[in-house]
Design an enzyme around this catalytic site. Structure first.
Site, PDB file in Angstrom:
ATOM      1  N   TYR A  91      88.084 -21.102  49.950  1.00 31.61           N
ATOM      2  CA  TYR A  91      88.085 -22.517  50.335  1.00 31.61           C
ATOM      3  C   TYR A  91      89.496 -23.060  50.434  1.00 31.61           C
ATOM      4  CZ  TYR A  91      89.290 -24.147  45.632  1.00 31.61           C
ATOM      5  OH  TYR A  91      89.954 -24.404  44.465  1.00 31.61           O
ATOM      6  N   LYS A 121      92.324 -18.028  46.886  1.00 29.36           N
ATOM      7  CA  LYS A 121      91.666 -19.315  46.624  1.00 29.36           C
ATOM      8  C   LYS A 121      90.162 -19.110  46.783  1.00 29.36           C
ATOM      9  CE  LYS A 121      92.497 -24.252  47.431  1.00 29.36           C
ATOM     10  NZ  LYS A 121      92.650 -24.726  46.063  1.00 29.36           N
ATOM     11  N   GLU A 158      99.572 -21.443  35.213  1.00 25.94           N
ATOM     12  CA  GLU A 158      99.401 -22.660  36.024  1.00 25.94           C
ATOM     13  C   GLU A 158      98.285 -23.498  35.420  1.00 25.94           C
ATOM     14  OE1 GLU A 158      97.937 -21.761  39.995  1.00 25.94           O
ATOM     15  OE2 GLU A 158      96.570 -20.245  39.215  1.00 25.94           O
ATOM     16  N   LEU A 161      97.942 -19.277  41.961  1.00 26.83           N
ATOM     17  CA  LEU A 161      97.771 -19.618  43.370  1.00 26.83           C
ATOM     18  C   LEU A 161      99.117 -20.147  43.863  1.00 26.83           C
ATOM     19  CD1 LEU A 161      95.634 -19.975  45.678  1.00 26.83           C
ATOM     20  CD2 LEU A 161      95.694 -22.397  45.082  1.00 26.83           C
TER      21      LEU A 161
HETATM   22  N1  PLP Z   1      96.583 -23.636  41.282  1.00 31.42           N
HETATM   23  C1  PLP Z   1      95.242 -23.753  41.273  1.00 31.42           C
HETATM   24  C2  PLP Z   1      94.445 -22.899  40.345  1.00 31.42           C
HETATM   25  C3  PLP Z   1      94.604 -24.662  42.137  1.00 31.42           C
HETATM   26  O1  PLP Z   1      93.257 -24.755  42.139  1.00 31.42           O
HETATM   27  C4  PLP Z   1      95.402 -25.478  42.978  1.00 31.42           C
HETATM   28  C5  PLP Z   1      94.782 -26.437  43.883  1.00 31.42           C
HETATM   29  O2  PLP Z   1      93.615 -26.673  43.877  1.00 31.42           O
HETATM   30  C6  PLP Z   1      96.787 -25.338  42.937  1.00 31.42           C
HETATM   31  C7  PLP Z   1      97.343 -24.394  42.090  1.00 31.42           C
HETATM   32  C8  PLP Z   1      97.667 -26.162  43.818  1.00 31.42           C
HETATM   33  O3  PLP Z   1      97.585 -25.736  45.148  1.00 31.42           O
HETATM   34  P1  PLP Z   1      97.852 -26.712  46.361  1.00 31.42           P
HETATM   35  O4  PLP Z   1      99.195 -27.329  46.134  1.00 31.42           O
HETATM   36  O5  PLP Z   1      97.830 -25.835  47.545  1.00 31.42           O
HETATM   37  O6  PLP Z   1      96.760 -27.731  46.355  1.00 31.42           O
END
Ligand code: PLP
Length: 278
Positions: free
Chosen positions: A31, A145, A177, A201
């Protein structure tokens, strides 16, 4: 609910999902969430490039090109008169009788995209938010993701139960994270964040922050750091598409303090990038 895109067509208000959809039964899919500011998509190309990559990593191929996805998003924004909000995009491996192994012959992926209104999280961005620290109990492919978010859900709920906004996850003493965000510490004028490997991620907001740091000549180190280091930081902040750049003012019982100068500079630079969307 508004206009929804489902498997190649736009639907008003509702679609029926099959109970044999593998996304529903196995979390077998990927997603994205794309932010919309004043009716315009922010970093959509980067999000869809990541979607295509995530799909490939689970041996699925995205049915459409990045350009096609961007066009569908633009149509969804128009049809829903979306001003400020998000677009949720989900691809699953498809519909087949329940069996863990991939269906043979391969099924058509199921695509779902919808929009919702969401204001910017300005209060947290200005004042900072409370967080907790907790064990990172996720799998070893956090770079994908994936729809499988149970560990993230449990950790986020733990945060909410503690009156916090985010759970900062720790694997073997190392800060990885947040449950739905990337985590940064500032020490002696430099930013530190976990390398973009299989344990996090690679956030799109993280990439924008890296770019902003370079423009502002703030050292940006993609290096691991420990839970102890986090607690002795000058500043701590988190980032995501929906949280943008949010300062952390508390981790468990440890008060970090008011939002500091580095996070404020980054927020300003980020704001400029939002204003620059074509
Ligand atoms: N890390 C995780 C586990 C996430 O679910 C998300 C966003 O949903 C992020 C980092 C941040 O990613 P982004 O800046 O692309 O939204």
């Amino acid at each position: 609910m508004g206009v929804i895109y489902y498997n190649g067509e736009f639907h008003d208000d509702a679609v029926s999902l099959d109970y044999n959809d593998r996304g529903y039964q196995f979390g077998d899919g990927v997603y994205e969430v794309v932010r919309v500011y004043e009716g315009r998509l922010f970093t959509a190309r980067e999000h869809f490039e990541r979607l295509v990559r995530s799909a490939g990593e689970i041996k699925m191929s995205a049915p459409k090109s990045v350009d096609d996805y961007i066009q569908i998003c633009e149509q969804l924004v128009d049809r829903n008169d979306l001003v400020n909000g998000n677009i949720y995009i989900q691809l699953t491996r498809g519909v087949a009788a329940r069996n863990h192994a991939f269906p043979v012959p391969a099924t058509e992926p199921v695509t779902l995209m919808y929009t919702y209104t969401a204001e910017r999280p300005l209060k947290g961005m200005q004042n900072g938010v409370k967080t907790i620290s907790t064990e990172d109990i996720r799998w070893l492919r956090c770079d994908i993701k994936s729809l499988n978010l149970l560990a993230n859900v449990l950790n986020k709920e733990k945060a909410v139960q503690a009156g916090a906004v985010e759970a900062i996850q720790i694997r073997d003493g190392v800060v990885t994270e947040g449950a739905s965000s990337n985590v940064y510490r500032v020490k002696d004028g430099a930013i530190y964040t976990h390398p973009a490997d299989n344990l996090i991620l690679n956030g799109i907001t993280r990439r924008v922050i890296k770019e902003c740091s370079q423009e502002l000549a703030i050292p940006f180190h993609e290096e691991t750091f420990g839970h102890d280091d986090l607690l002795t930081s000058d500043e701590v902040f988190i980032s995501s598409t929906t949280l943008e750049i949010t300062p952390v003012n508390q981790i468990d019982d440890q008060v970090i303090g008011e939002p500091g100068p580095i996070v404020k500079k980054l927020q300003q630079a980020f704001e400029t990038k939002i204003k620059m969307i074509k």
